[in-house]
Design an enzyme around this catalytic site. Structure first.
Site, mmCIF file in Angstrom:
data_model
loop_
_atom_site.group_PDB
_atom_site.id
_atom_site.type_symbol
_atom_site.label_atom_id
_atom_site.label_comp_id
_atom_site.label_asym_id
_atom_site.label_seq_id
_atom_site.Cartn_x
_atom_site.Cartn_y
_atom_site.Cartn_z
ATOM 1 N N ILE A 137 1.451 -1.193 -0.319
ATOM 2 C CA ILE A 137 0.348 0.187 0.492
ATOM 3 C C ILE A 137 0.819 1.516 -0.105
ATOM 4 O O ILE A 137 0.230 2.406 -0.387
ATOM 5 C CB ILE A 137 -1.344 0.311 0.933
ATOM 6 C CG1 ILE A 137 -2.260 1.241 1.085
ATOM 7 C CG2 ILE A 137 -0.072 0.338 2.300
ATOM 8 C CD1 ILE A 137 -3.028 0.858 1.461
ATOM 9 N N ASN A 181 -3.771 3.226 15.050
ATOM 10 C CA ASN A 181 -4.454 2.707 16.375
ATOM 11 C C ASN A 181 -5.000 4.161 16.585
ATOM 12 O O ASN A 181 -4.253 5.646 16.285
ATOM 13 C CB ASN A 181 -3.530 2.146 17.291
ATOM 14 C CG ASN A 181 -2.500 3.351 17.086
ATOM 15 O OD1 ASN A 181 -2.424 4.226 17.854
ATOM 16 N ND2 ASN A 181 -1.134 2.395 16.574
ATOM 17 N N VAL A 231 0.148 -2.910 8.862
ATOM 18 C CA VAL A 231 0.372 -1.075 7.757
ATOM 19 C C VAL A 231 0.863 -0.191 8.180
ATOM 20 O O VAL A 231 1.384 0.836 7.273
ATOM 21 C CB VAL A 231 -1.542 -1.872 6.909
ATOM 22 C CG1 VAL A 231 -1.637 -0.324 6.219
ATOM 23 C CG2 VAL A 231 -1.603 -2.310 6.718
ATOM 24 N N ASP A 232 0.155 0.452 9.356
ATOM 25 C CA ASP A 232 0.510 1.285 10.040
ATOM 26 C C ASP A 232 1.742 2.058 10.955
ATOM 27 O O ASP A 232 2.266 2.440 9.908
ATOM 28 C CB ASP A 232 -0.369 1.617 11.754
ATOM 29 C CG ASP A 232 0.064 2.829 12.415
ATOM 30 O OD1 ASP A 232 -0.152 3.986 11.919
ATOM 31 O OD2 ASP A 232 -0.754 3.060 14.008
#
Length: 174
Positions: A12, A25, A34-35
């Site tokens: 991504i 979060n 992913v974060d």
């Protein structure tokens, strides 16, 4: 099949779209999955923008289901839309509506920014433990309903593996 919904395998952080969605979060300070990947690839500008949002809008953290946008820093995208999906074992009978809200509010942010395309990861299916099949159905149904209201935006579901991509395609019948 909706031609404005594209399901693909990829990273991504490499998507050349107007906005990518971060499965964040509530602290907005980066994390795992992913974060963490988005914060690492995008560089310090994303964290600085998140700190400002925490100071000015959400001192107690971004509520589950909400979405905010920041710069994308060093990423090819122009924006990162941070949304907080539900932690499955903590959301009780609100799980489905909170996950749907994360997708819908992210799409609303993209429209507000004037985006014509946006890329989503599978929100809440990693460490937050949302069952992948249920999450896939909610994600697809929410995006499809949003697009059916006449919104002209191309939505990419970007999966890290072919296995997850194929699972999503099977679940949503594509």
């Amino acid at each position: 099949m909706n031609e404005n919904i594209i399901i693909k395998t990829g990273e991504i952080t490499n998507e050349n779209v107007c906005a990518i969605v971060d499965a964040a979060n509530s602290s907005l300070m980066g994390g795992g999955g992913v974060d963490g990947a988005i914060h690492r690839a995008g560089g310090p500008a994303i964290l600085e923008a998140c700190k400002k949002i925490r100071q000015t809008q959400y001192p107690d953290g971004l509520p589950t289901g909400e979405a905010v946008a920041t710069t994308a820093g060093n990423l090819p995208a122009k924006y990162v839309i941070h949304t907080v999906g539900p932690v499955y074992h903590n959301c009780g009978n609100r799980c489905d509506s909170l996950l749907a809200a994360a997708y819908e509010n992210s799409l609303k942010q993209a429209m507000k920014l004037g985006c014509k395309d946006v890329a989503f990861p599978a929100i809440s299916t990693g460490i937050y433990g949302y069952p992948k099949e249920a999450a896939a159905r909610i994600a697809y149904k929410t995006v499809k309903a949003f697009l059916s209201k006449g919104h002209d935006i191309k939505v990419y579901f970007v999966f890290h593996s072919n296995e997850n991509k194929q699972f999503f395609e099977k679940v949503v019948g594509q």
